[in-house]
Design an enzyme around this catalytic site. Structure first.
Site, mmCIF file in Angstrom:
data_model
loop_
_atom_site.group_PDB
_atom_site.id
_atom_site.type_symbol
_atom_site.label_atom_id
_atom_site.label_comp_id
_atom_site.label_asym_id
_atom_site.label_seq_id
_atom_site.Cartn_x
_atom_site.Cartn_y
_atom_site.Cartn_z
ATOM 1 N N GLY A 71 0.246 -5.219 0.519
ATOM 2 C CA GLY A 71 -0.869 -5.180 -0.423
ATOM 3 C C GLY A 71 -0.458 -5.678 -1.804
ATOM 4 C CD GLU A 89 0.957 -6.294 5.048
ATOM 5 O OE1 GLU A 89 1.755 -7.221 5.347
ATOM 6 O OE2 GLU A 89 0.278 -6.303 4.002
ATOM 7 C CB ALA A 120 -0.868 -0.016 1.251
ATOM 8 C CD GLU A 140 -3.084 -7.900 1.905
ATOM 9 O OE1 GLU A 140 -2.693 -6.723 1.806
ATOM 10 O OE2 GLU A 140 -3.889 -8.267 2.764
HETATM 11 N N1 CAA Z 1 4.586 3.448 0.302
HETATM 12 C C1 CAA Z 1 5.110 4.665 0.048
HETATM 13 N N2 CAA Z 1 6.432 4.870 -0.127
HETATM 14 C C2 CAA Z 1 7.237 3.810 -0.047
HETATM 15 C C3 CAA Z 1 6.763 2.528 0.226
HETATM 16 C C4 CAA Z 1 5.359 2.352 0.400
HETATM 17 N N3 CAA Z 1 4.814 1.164 0.633
HETATM 18 N N4 CAA Z 1 7.807 1.672 0.251
HETATM 19 C C5 CAA Z 1 8.894 2.398 0.000
HETATM 20 N N5 CAA Z 1 8.574 3.698 -0.173
HETATM 21 C C6 CAA Z 1 9.476 4.791 -0.521
HETATM 22 C C7 CAA Z 1 10.505 5.034 0.569
HETATM 23 O O1 CAA Z 1 10.029 5.918 1.554
HETATM 24 C C8 CAA Z 1 11.654 5.615 -0.220
HETATM 25 O O2 CAA Z 1 11.365 6.952 -0.462
HETATM 26 P P1 CAA Z 1 12.555 8.045 -0.544
HETATM 27 O O3 CAA Z 1 13.465 7.571 -1.621
HETATM 28 O O4 CAA Z 1 11.852 9.322 -0.797
HETATM 29 O O5 CAA Z 1 13.205 7.999 0.811
HETATM 30 C C9 CAA Z 1 11.578 4.884 -1.556
HETATM 31 O O6 CAA Z 1 10.244 4.359 -1.628
HETATM 32 C C10 CAA Z 1 12.554 3.747 -1.699
HETATM 33 O O7 CAA Z 1 12.447 2.909 -0.560
HETATM 34 P P2 CAA Z 1 13.727 2.262 0.120
HETATM 35 O O8 CAA Z 1 14.772 3.297 0.371
HETATM 36 O O9 CAA Z 1 13.246 1.475 1.295
HETATM 37 O O10 CAA Z 1 14.248 1.304 -1.044
HETATM 38 P P3 CAA Z 1 14.829 -0.162 -0.976
HETATM 39 O O11 CAA Z 1 15.113 -0.556 -2.372
HETATM 40 O O12 CAA Z 1 15.895 -0.245 0.052
HETATM 41 O O13 CAA Z 1 13.630 -1.092 -0.444
HETATM 42 C C11 CAA Z 1 11.432 -1.968 -0.309
HETATM 43 C C12 CAA Z 1 12.488 -1.275 -1.193
HETATM 44 C C13 CAA Z 1 11.895 -3.385 0.051
HETATM 45 C C14 CAA Z 1 10.153 -2.058 -1.103
HETATM 46 C C15 CAA Z 1 11.229 -1.160 0.997
HETATM 47 O O14 CAA Z 1 10.998 0.180 0.675
HETATM 48 C C16 CAA Z 1 10.085 -1.606 1.868
HETATM 49 O O15 CAA Z 1 10.245 -2.536 2.634
HETATM 50 N N6 CAA Z 1 8.942 -0.905 1.749
HETATM 51 C C17 CAA Z 1 7.799 -1.134 2.598
HETATM 52 C C18 CAA Z 1 7.055 -2.360 2.195
HETATM 53 C C19 CAA Z 1 5.860 -2.546 3.070
HETATM 54 O O16 CAA Z 1 5.908 -2.452 4.285
HETATM 55 N N7 CAA Z 1 4.756 -2.851 2.413
HETATM 56 C C20 CAA Z 1 3.545 -3.044 3.111
HETATM 57 C C21 CAA Z 1 2.798 -1.766 3.142
HETATM 58 S S1 CAA Z 1 1.397 -1.894 4.162
HETATM 59 C C22 CAA Z 1 0.244 -2.647 3.246
HETATM 60 O O17 CAA Z 1 0.463 -3.027 2.131
HETATM 61 C C23 CAA Z 1 -1.039 -2.796 3.989
HETATM 62 C C24 CAA Z 1 -2.107 -3.507 3.289
HETATM 63 O O18 CAA Z 1 -2.268 -4.701 3.465
HETATM 64 C C25 CAA Z 1 -3.069 -2.806 2.457
#
Ligand code: CAA
Ligand code: NAI
Length: 696
Positions: A105, A128, A66, A108
């Protein structure tokens, strides 16, 4: 190719419609993505030429979840569940083709399609829980139906992703492909040719029946296994409950229950803190006057001086990433000892199955031990980790200046000494920086990168970058005694010592801080570290509790007696009545009135000074932003991430309340220790928080 929204394109190749997501950097499920998916599916349904749909992403990854930046705001329709329903109920097979990471998400969404393929490097996870929530779009119901309940529990409650091989074996993907576009289309064509059915995960009940038969073993066993690791967190148990609900409810009822828990967690303080922390960690990598475009110095060969506790651990970080390290010791015997410790560490990891014996040998092969500093001449980065002694460090930096090639970065791992003074021992202070690792250096993620007055910007940029490359979380700080982490810790230690003289029991102080979420309290920590660290027997004169304890033969855990007594076999600790007496006698001799101290007051006296010190650190420009301080405390000192860190926590308590209480303590004791810093007072009096503050 047609643009459906500014984030989603649509294209038809033969009988396959491609819904192509392009929402950099991580293809998060922002509004434009959800809307594009729904529209693309409707278009494909309406097009008679189309017999299957491929959901695929451009850029570095499949959907990583998400859009976290949309959390806490009203969700603009269509929501994720609407998009997911449209996929699952499509009358033509939908295939998700995955590269990079399918997270949250994202996974999912993939599980709502009828089939999934992935490249061999793809990773799949429900992280999450790390944001204090649970998968809110069916993940707790669909994932166990595919991979089984034990695996789904692990994936949702611990939050770590799995690789493609494991995903294939567990049935999470149907095939490994070389390329998501080509391979995805080929797979979709195969489905059409073989007239394969629409496989809805919601209809699979084999895993559910299996789990019903072994329910107690699976769920009670899992709860026991993770209890220690998840202590204090709300989201892990909520994830378990949502998954377990699948055994008692219909699929749709369980989805409702999942959504209800999701809403509760999302509104809770813990998730707010954990989401704040997610961005804080990423923000810490950004240095306002050192943009990402700053040149990087090449780091191919590293030197480390000292192969003691820190030098050994620091060297392992580089070897783990395939970077060779030359380690210099004063004597061969110290070198042999240090290498022995490193090997033992690696072998322990191998025994736990986290690395192979070949990898142990490979890492050891990257480490070269010498006693001659000249061997550092061609290193690109040298990290000094010898004894904490300014004269010794200056002598070493002066000689590194002579020996090491121009352009190399010269770093010190000092925990408290003045980096500017060390840099001044060289003719190139612009190349000198602090790299303050935490112990054990091969494990702890925090790294305080200490910027000296003259440190060059490319040295800062390179040091931050290499720190990330070796798996650390670097935070840039300025020069002051103890830098950010230890300077704040010191305030807590001072108060913990004070409060026991006022009558608080030391084990109550430990318990209150443990219950707050720290791994252990200050007295248990002193026992673990050794009470005699820095204690000088000849100079000891019963000036404080620590000196008295050391004089009475108490050394902490290492000799079974410190603040606590330790069972020789089990290491179990118990309070020592003699120590209580020592503390009480010392307090009385100091003329301190002793009384009951309540739990709230223990917390206030231990933690408010930390928040106040953080404010001083900001005023002085030692830390760039409040959230950097939080990143340091969460990563380096076990501040519970579900409370965000001292500055976020301070905001959640209210700075007005903190300043007010400090002023009361000041008035009562006449001690200026309790005077709120100028910044804390200013924010508190204006009804503001640290989150309102920015330097400048
Ligand atoms: N939403 C918005 N922004 C996000 C994001 C997300 N889910 N994931 C990453 N970003 C942004 C980061 O803030 C970062 O922004 P900046 O460059 O401006 O700082 C940019 O994307 C790159 O992220 P990373 O520096 O972390 O890059 P990476 O290559 O080291 O890692 C990643 C990539 C593995 C995807 C890591 O960003 C990550 O773990 N992201 C979160 C994933 C997550 O928790 N997903 C679940 C979300 S909750 C959900 O989905 C709920 C649901 O069931 C509906
Ligand atoms: P240590 O005593 O375990 O190791 C220091 C090593 O340096 C010893 O093996 C010693 O033989 C070697 N040494 C001394 N003089 C030398 C010389 N001239 N040339 C080469 N090697 C020499 O000490 P530790 O704990 O590893 O600390 C090292 C530095 O790291 C100190 O500055 C300390 O303040 C800092 N530090 C320590 C932390 C800890 O928790 N131990 C945490 C963070 C920083």
């Amino acid at each position: 190719m047609t643009a459906l929204t500014d984030m989603v394109d649509y294209e038809v190749r033969g009988e396959v419609a491609l819904i192509v997501i392009d929402n950099p950097p991580v293809n998060a499920l922002s509004h434009g993505v959800r809307a594009g998916m729904v529209e693309g599916l409707a278009k494909a349904e309406a097009d008679e030429q189309v017999a299957a749909v491929l959901l695929v992403c451009k850029g570095r990854t499949f959907i990583a979840g998400a859009d976290i930046t949309e959390f806490g705001k009203p969700m603009k329709a269509p929501g994720l569940n609407e998009a997911i329903e449209a996929m699952e109920n499509a009358t033509k097979p939908v295939v998700a083709a995955i590269h990079g990471t399918a997270l949250g998400g994202g996974l999912e969404t993939a599980m709502a399609s009828h089939y999934r393929v992935g490249v061999s490097s793809a990773r799949f996870g429900q992280p999450e829980v790390k944001l204090g929530i649970l998968p809110g779009a069916g993940g707790t119901q669909r994932l166990p139906r595919l991979v089984g309940y034990p695996k789904a529990l692990e994936m949702c409650v611990i939050g770590n992703p799995i690789g493609a091989a494991e995903a294939l074996e567990g049935g999470l993907i149907d095939e490994v492909v070389d390329d998501v576009f080509e391979g995805g289309v080929t797979f979709a064509e195969k489905l059409i040719a073989e007239d394969r059915p629409l496989k809805k995960i919601r209809d699979l009940d084999e895993r559910v029946n299996e789990a019903r038969a072994n329910r107690k073993e699976i769920f009670d066993g899992f709860r026991r296994k993770i209890a220690r690791r998840t202590r204090g967190f709300e989201a892990p148990e909520a994830n378990i409950r949502a998954i377990e609900a699948g055994l008692d409810m219909s699929f749709d009822e369980a989805l409702d229950y999942e959504r209800q828990l999701f809403g509760e967690l999302m509104a809770g303080k813990q998730s707010i803190a954990q989401r704040y922390y997610f961005f804080a960690e990423r923000e810490a990598a950004k240095v306002p006057d050192v943009p990402r475009t700053t040149p990087l110095r090449k780091i191919e060969k590293v030197g480390v001086l000292g192969c003691g506790t820190m030098g050994g651990g620091i060297s392992m970080n580089f070897a783990n990433r395939g970077i060779g390290v030359t380690i210099v010791e004063a004597e061969q015997s110290r070198l042999d000892h240090g290498f022995g410790v490193i090997r033992k560490n690696y072998e322990r990891t191998a025994k736990r199955g986290r690395m192979t014996n070949e990898q142990v040998d490979q890492c050891m092969g990257l480490l070269q031990g010498v006693t001659d500093r000249e061997a550092l001449a061609d290193c690109d980065l040298v990290i000094e980790a010898v004894f904490e002694n300014m004269d010794l460090k200056k002598e070493i930096f002066a000689s590194l200046d002579r020996i090491v090639k121009p352009g190399a970065i010269l770093a010190t791992n000092t925990s408290a000494l003045d980096v500017n003074e060390i840099a001044a021992a060289t003719s190139r202070p612009e190349d000198v920086i602090g790299m303050h690792f935490f112990s054990p250096a091969n494990i702890m993620r925090l790294l305080e990168v200490v910027r000296g007055e003259k440190t060059a910007k490319d040295v800062i940029h390179t040091s931050m970058t290499i720190s990330k490359q070796i798996g650390k979380v670097p935070v840039l700080v300025g020069v002051c005694r103890g830098f950010v982490g230890n300077r704040i810790l010191f305030q807590r230690q001072v108060q913990a010592q004070q409060i026991i003289l006022k009558g608080a029991k030391y084990y109550d102080v430990d318990r209150v801080l443990y219950d707050f979420g720290f791994p252990m309290g200050p007295f248990a920590m002193s026992d673990l570290a050794g009470l005699d660290i820095g204690w000088n027997e000849k100079e000891s004169a019963s000036r404080d509790i620590r000196e008295i304890l050391c004089e009475s033969g108490r050394r902490g855990q290492k000799n079974g007696r410190g603040y606590y007594v330790y069972d020789a076999e089990t290491r179990a600790s118990a309070p020592d009545p003699e120590v209580l007496q020592i503390i009480s006698d010392f307090g009385s001799a100091q003329g301190i009135d002793q009384r009951e101290v309540g739990e709230d007051e223990i917390l206030e006296r231990c933690l408010y000074p930390m928040v106040n010190e953080g404010a001083k650190i900001l005023e002085e420009g030692i830390a760039i932003r409040p959230s950097d301080i939080d990143v340091i405390w969460v990563n380096g000192y076990g501040w519970p991430v579900y409370r965000g860190g001292p500055m976020h926590w301070g905001d959640s308590v209210g700075l007005g309340k903190i300043a007010g209480r400090m002023r009361e303590f000041q008035a009562e004791s006449g001690d200026d220790f309790w005077q709120p810093s100028a910044l804390l007072a200013e924010l508190a009096d204006a009804g503001k928080s640290f989150s309102d503050w920015s330097a400048g």
